[in-house]
Design a protein around this motif. Structure first.
Motif, PDB file in Angstrom:
ATOM      1  N   TYR A  12       0.771  -1.279   0.001  1.00  0.00           N
ATOM      2  CA  TYR A  12       0.053  -0.102  -0.044  1.00  0.00           C
ATOM      3  C   TYR A  12       0.607   1.238  -0.224  1.00  0.00           C
ATOM      4  CZ  TYR A  12      -3.663  -3.395   0.996  1.00  0.00           C
ATOM      5  OH  TYR A  12      -4.548  -4.325   0.962  1.00  0.00           O
ATOM      6  N   GLY A  13       2.217   1.263  -0.028  1.00  0.00           N
ATOM      7  CA  GLY A  13       3.138   2.321  -0.200  1.00  0.00           C
ATOM      8  C   GLY A  13       3.863   2.918   0.917  1.00  0.00           C
ATOM      9  N   HIS A  14       3.638   2.128   1.909  1.00  0.00           N
ATOM     10  CA  HIS A  14       4.230   2.522   3.290  1.00  0.00           C
ATOM     11  C   HIS A  14       5.596   2.105   3.173  1.00  0.00           C
ATOM     12  CE1 HIS A  14      -0.137   2.134   4.337  1.00  0.00           C
ATOM     13  NE2 HIS A  14      -0.108   3.185   5.326  1.00  0.00           N
ATOM     14  N   VAL A  15       5.889   0.610   2.740  1.00  0.00           N
ATOM     15  CA  VAL A  15       7.081   0.462   2.876  1.00  0.00           C
ATOM     16  C   VAL A  15       8.072   1.035   1.765  1.00  0.00           C
ATOM     17  CG1 VAL A  15       8.692  -1.688   2.494  1.00  0.00           C
ATOM     18  CG2 VAL A  15       6.392  -1.780   3.880  1.00  0.00           C
ATOM     19  N   ARG A  16       7.386   1.422   0.681  1.00  0.00           N
ATOM     20  CA  ARG A  16       7.888   2.197  -0.321  1.00  0.00           C
ATOM     21  C   ARG A  16       8.479   3.502   0.062  1.00  0.00           C
ATOM     22  NH1 ARG A  16       5.425   4.316  -6.131  1.00  0.00           N
ATOM     23  NH2 ARG A  16       7.435   4.574  -7.150  1.00  0.00           N
ATOM     24  N   ALA A  17       7.583   4.231   0.837  1.00  0.00           N
ATOM     25  CA  ALA A  17       8.056   5.375   1.350  1.00  0.00           C
ATOM     26  C   ALA A  17       9.274   5.418   2.338  1.00  0.00           C
ATOM     27  CB  ALA A  17       6.803   6.001   2.064  1.00  0.00           C
ATOM     28  N   LEU A  18       9.260   4.491   3.016  1.00  0.00           N
ATOM     29  CA  LEU A  18      10.373   4.071   4.212  1.00  0.00           C
ATOM     30  C   LEU A  18      11.625   3.736   3.116  1.00  0.00           C
ATOM     31  CD1 LEU A  18       8.994   1.873   6.956  1.00  0.00           C
ATOM     32  CD2 LEU A  18       9.718   4.389   6.932  1.00  0.00           C
ATOM     33  N   ALA A  19      11.268   2.890   2.127  1.00  0.00           N
ATOM     34  CA  ALA A  19      12.540   2.557   1.045  1.00  0.00           C
ATOM     35  C   ALA A  19      13.310   3.886   0.487  1.00  0.00           C
ATOM     36  CB  ALA A  19      12.060   1.513  -0.096  1.00  0.00           C
ATOM     37  N   GLN A  20      12.310   4.795   0.079  1.00  0.00           N
ATOM     38  CA  GLN A  20      12.866   5.890  -0.420  1.00  0.00           C
ATOM     39  C   GLN A  20      13.719   6.813   0.586  1.00  0.00           C
ATOM     40  OE1 GLN A  20       9.221   7.212  -1.918  1.00  0.00           O
ATOM     41  NE2 GLN A  20       9.325   6.749  -3.763  1.00  0.00           N
ATOM     42  N   ALA A  21      13.446   6.840   1.626  1.00  0.00           N
ATOM     43  CA  ALA A  21      14.071   7.450   2.892  1.00  0.00           C
ATOM     44  C   ALA A  21      15.490   6.848   3.148  1.00  0.00           C
ATOM     45  CB  ALA A  21      13.007   7.428   4.241  1.00  0.00           C
ATOM     46  N   PHE A 146      20.282   7.098  17.276  1.00  0.00           N
ATOM     47  CA  PHE A 146      18.718   7.635  16.516  1.00  0.00           C
ATOM     48  C   PHE A 146      17.732   7.588  17.786  1.00  0.00           C
ATOM     49  CE2 PHE A 146      14.352   7.347  14.560  1.00  0.00           C
ATOM     50  CZ  PHE A 146      14.569   8.722  14.065  1.00  0.00           C
ATOM     51  N   ALA A 147      17.917   8.581  18.540  1.00  0.00           N
ATOM     52  CA  ALA A 147      17.236   9.005  20.017  1.00  0.00           C
ATOM     53  C   ALA A 147      15.707   8.905  19.782  1.00  0.00           C
ATOM     54  CB  ALA A 147      18.038  10.021  20.594  1.00  0.00           C
ATOM     55  N   ASP A 148      15.309   9.496  18.521  1.00  0.00           N
ATOM     56  CA  ASP A 148      13.955   9.627  18.354  1.00  0.00           C
ATOM     57  C   ASP A 148      13.150   8.345  18.589  1.00  0.00           C
ATOM     58  OD1 ASP A 148      13.793  12.256  18.493  1.00  0.00           O
ATOM     59  OD2 ASP A 148      13.516  12.550  16.179  1.00  0.00           O
ATOM     60  N   GLN A 149      13.682   7.259  18.292  1.00  0.00           N
ATOM     61  CA  GLN A 149      12.999   6.113  18.585  1.00  0.00           C
ATOM     62  C   GLN A 149      12.261   5.703  19.960  1.00  0.00           C
ATOM     63  OE1 GLN A 149      15.269   2.018  18.476  1.00  0.00           O
ATOM     64  NE2 GLN A 149      16.895   3.585  17.797  1.00  0.00           N
ATOM     65  N   THR A 150      12.853   6.434  20.722  1.00  0.00           N
ATOM     66  CA  THR A 150      12.365   6.409  22.235  1.00  0.00           C
ATOM     67  C   THR A 150      11.415   7.519  22.826  1.00  0.00           C
ATOM     68  OG1 THR A 150      14.137   7.710  23.007  1.00  0.00           O
ATOM     69  CG2 THR A 150      14.767   5.508  23.116  1.00  0.00           C
ATOM     70  N   GLY A 157       7.387   3.999  14.927  1.00  0.00           N
ATOM     71  CA  GLY A 157       7.712   2.650  14.371  1.00  0.00           C
ATOM     72  C   GLY A 157       9.303   2.582  14.696  1.00  0.00           C
ATOM     73  N   GLY A 158       9.613   1.426  14.146  1.00  0.00           N
ATOM     74  CA  GLY A 158      11.018   0.961  14.400  1.00  0.00           C
ATOM     75  C   GLY A 158      11.478   0.637  15.668  1.00  0.00           C
ATOM     76  N   ALA A 159      12.762   0.189  15.802  1.00  0.00           N
ATOM     77  CA  ALA A 159      13.053  -0.325  16.961  1.00  0.00           C
ATOM     78  C   ALA A 159      14.806  -0.562  16.881  1.00  0.00           C
ATOM     79  CB  ALA A 159      12.601  -1.886  17.163  1.00  0.00           C
ATOM     80  N   PRO A 160      15.554  -0.979  17.876  1.00  0.00           N
ATOM     81  CA  PRO A 160      16.985  -0.863  17.703  1.00  0.00           C
ATOM     82  C   PRO A 160      17.415  -1.972  16.471  1.00  0.00           C
ATOM     83  CG  PRO A 160      16.431  -1.823  19.904  1.00  0.00           C
ATOM     84  CD  PRO A 160      15.207  -1.313  19.263  1.00  0.00           C
ATOM     85  N   TYR A 161      16.213  -2.821  16.091  1.00  0.00           N
ATOM     86  CA  TYR A 161      16.515  -4.129  15.062  1.00  0.00           C
ATOM     87  C   TYR A 161      16.300  -3.431  13.721  1.00  0.00           C
ATOM     88  CZ  TYR A 161      15.225  -5.980  19.826  1.00  0.00           C
ATOM     89  OH  TYR A 161      15.010  -6.262  20.961  1.00  0.00           O
ATOM     90  N   ASP A 179       9.322   8.547  11.760  1.00  0.00           N
ATOM     91  CA  ASP A 179       9.678   7.223  10.913  1.00  0.00           C
ATOM     92  C   ASP A 179      10.427   7.380   9.767  1.00  0.00           C
ATOM     93  OD1 ASP A 179       7.888   6.101  12.821  1.00  0.00           O
ATOM     94  OD2 ASP A 179       6.262   6.300  11.537  1.00  0.00           O
ATOM     95  N   LEU A 180      10.372   8.328   8.855  1.00  0.00           N
ATOM     96  CA  LEU A 180      11.175   8.436   7.757  1.00  0.00           C
ATOM     97  C   LEU A 180      12.773   8.861   8.236  1.00  0.00           C
ATOM     98  CD1 LEU A 180       8.646  10.427   5.650  1.00  0.00           C
ATOM     99  CD2 LEU A 180       9.367   8.183   5.298  1.00  0.00           C
ATOM    100  N   ALA A 181      12.820   9.678   9.253  1.00  0.00           N
ATOM    101  CA  ALA A 181      14.040  10.360   9.852  1.00  0.00           C
ATOM    102  C   ALA A 181      14.983   9.111  10.150  1.00  0.00           C
ATOM    103  CB  ALA A 181      14.047  11.226  10.901  1.00  0.00           C
ATOM    104  N   GLY A 182      14.096   8.001  10.874  1.00  0.00           N
ATOM    105  CA  GLY A 182      14.702   6.756  11.394  1.00  0.00           C
ATOM    106  C   GLY A 182      15.089   5.951  10.212  1.00  0.00           C
ATOM    107  N   ALA A 183      14.571   6.000   8.994  1.00  0.00           N
ATOM    108  CA  ALA A 183      14.870   5.086   7.918  1.00  0.00           C
ATOM    109  C   ALA A 183      16.135   6.082   7.236  1.00  0.00           C
ATOM    110  CB  ALA A 183      13.577   5.261   7.045  1.00  0.00           C
TER     111      ALA A 183
END
Length: 207
Positions: A12-21, A146-150, A157-161, A179-183
């Motif tokens: 649905y485009g969510h992973v694609r947006a992360l991939a672009q980031a 990447f401190a924003d994951q906390t 979204g996201g995790a240390p993994y 989320d995009l900054a994390g990617a």
């Protein structure tokens, strides 16, 4: 040039947006060449249209392509706590690379999109890493630098993994700027590690 592949499957485009980031982040590291590719679809166009899947004109990769890169960042939606079947099918076709140890020592990372915060987000990141370790790849996550994951002031979204986003049960949420900054962070993190390893290998060859 360090060569990085961002390889993903997106419904649905969510992973694609992360991939672009992720690709944007990797390109921010000097001396890095980045390709953005998707894994082949296993569903018919009719099924995709009925399900409301987003159109995607990103070029398709083949398993043989993986050998040409120093690092590969894999993106997959979470389906029942695991990677999408399209991604598993793609990896299952890479047995020839495994037999030749063609991916040993290359950097790998994973990112995902999940319907809910407790819908298998971390399980997908971790379980997707398993076949990559069978290939002998070196796993890079998304460290707490990447401190924003906390953050606790919203859904993150996201995790240390690995990086990620929460799409919502109906898929209506889009990746947040966090989320995009994390990617982007993860993409740059992987590119820097790959560059260091490639530089060390060149030094060994010159010695």
């Amino acid at each position: 040039m360090t060569r990085v592949l961002v390889l993903y499957y997106s419904s649905y485009g969510h992973v694609r947006a992360l991939a672009q980031a992720e690709a944007e982040g990797a390109r921010s590291v000097p001396g890095t060449h980045v390709d953005l590719r998707r894994v082949p679809e296993t569903l018919s166009d009719d099924i995709r249209q009925k399900a409301g899947f987003a159109a995607d004109d990103t070029p398709v990769a083949s398993p043989a392509d993986l050998e040409a890169y120093d690092a590969i960042i894999f993106g997959t939606p979470t389906l029942f706590g695991m990677m999408a079947g399209q991604v598993k099918s793609f990896l299952d076709q890479a047995g020839g690379l495994w037999a030749r140890n063609a991916l040993v020592g290359k950097v790998a990372a994973v990112f995902t999109s999940t319907g809910s915060q407790h819908g298998g987000h971390e399980a997908t990141l971790l379980s997707t890493q398993i076949p990559l370790q069978h290939f002998g790849m070196l796993i890079a996550g998304m460290p707490y630098t990447f401190a924003d994951q906390t953050r606790a002031d919203g859904i993150v979204g996201g995790a240390p993994y690995g990086a990620g986003t929460i799409a919502g049960a109906d898929g209506s949420r889009v990746p947040t700027e966090t989320d995009l900054a994390g990617a982007r962070f993860q993409g740059a993190h992987v590119a820097r590690i790959a560059a260091r390893l490639a530089g060390a290998a060149l030094n060994e060859e010159a010695a």
